[in-house]
Design an enzyme around this catalytic site. Sequence first.
Site, PDB file in Angstrom:
ATOM      1  N   ASP A 133      61.794  35.963  51.336  1.00  0.00           N
ATOM      2  CA  ASP A 133      63.089  36.267  51.927  1.00  0.00           C
ATOM      3  C   ASP A 133      63.645  34.708  52.237  1.00  0.00           C
ATOM      4  OD1 ASP A 133      61.532  35.793  54.108  1.00  0.00           O
ATOM      5  OD2 ASP A 133      62.812  36.941  55.208  1.00  0.00           O
ATOM      6  N   TYR A 154      65.037  31.148  53.745  1.00  0.00           N
ATOM      7  CA  TYR A 154      64.999  30.504  55.128  1.00  0.00           C
ATOM      8  C   TYR A 154      65.938  30.875  56.198  1.00  0.00           C
ATOM      9  CZ  TYR A 154      62.763  27.100  51.844  1.00  0.00           C
ATOM     10  OH  TYR A 154      62.092  26.647  50.498  1.00  0.00           O
ATOM     11  N   PHE A 159      63.142  29.643  47.421  1.00  0.00           N
ATOM     12  CA  PHE A 159      62.596  28.252  47.566  1.00  0.00           C
ATOM     13  C   PHE A 159      63.561  26.999  47.588  1.00  0.00           C
ATOM     14  CE2 PHE A 159      58.826  30.723  45.819  1.00  0.00           C
ATOM     15  CZ  PHE A 159      57.979  30.494  46.818  1.00  0.00           C
ATOM     16  N   HIS A 210      50.245  31.590  47.273  1.00  0.00           N
ATOM     17  CA  HIS A 210      51.375  31.011  47.568  1.00  0.00           C
ATOM     18  C   HIS A 210      51.334  29.615  47.778  1.00  0.00           C
ATOM     19  CE1 HIS A 210      55.163  30.801  49.909  1.00  0.00           C
ATOM     20  NE2 HIS A 210      55.634  31.814  49.637  1.00  0.00           N
TER      21      HIS A 210
END
Length: 219
Positions: free
Chosen positions: A62, A64, A75, A184
């Site tokens: 989701d 920032y 990202f 991740h």
Amino acid sequence: MINKSWDDFLQNEFRQDYFKKLSAFLKKEYAEKTIYPPKQEVFAAFYYTDLDKVKVVILGQDPYHEPNQACGLCFAIKPGNPLPKSLQNIYREIHDDLGIQMSNSGYLVNWAKQGVLLLNTVMTVERGKANSHKDHGWEQFTDNVIRKLNSQDQPIVFLLWGRNAMNKMPLLNNPKHLVLTAAHPSPLSAYNGFFGCRHFSRTNEFLVKNGLKPIDWKM
């Protein structure tokens, strides 16, 4: 911010009952709280990357959740802001994989314009509350986006980093596509298989093999 190539798909989704409920929830949230990204940037991923030109899909969790960060591309971060740790680790892997010296910019529009769909599985968030918009309908929407991409005839590379992204693997069964998985890139897990995954060179090798222009990962 929606590209016309997505119109038919998106308009169909917007008419569904689940999306009407999601829209009502978001209207209230934006009216009463600080929500990221700004309304006009929620669908940025669908603005910069044409449906029929998608070459690569990167799935995030989701947006920032701090001020002046989220821009609608997973990202990525708005210009002029320091790079988050996960993006620093992505840049480190690109450098180690391809020898590219990355810049201090985290605004990944250059990737998006080349056909990299930067999609968060949940596309909005309340300030300071990670994953606060989970289970309100975004997952159904983005699952349908993934199904649409899976059905595309052109070869696509899906980069699934972390458990949440890997959970989408059952949606990807088209043999034309390449699915790559890794840990991740967050500081908590990057050393458990993200570093050294070579996803960026492997992506470009697949694209070239299929007669497509490779991605210029430089920023």
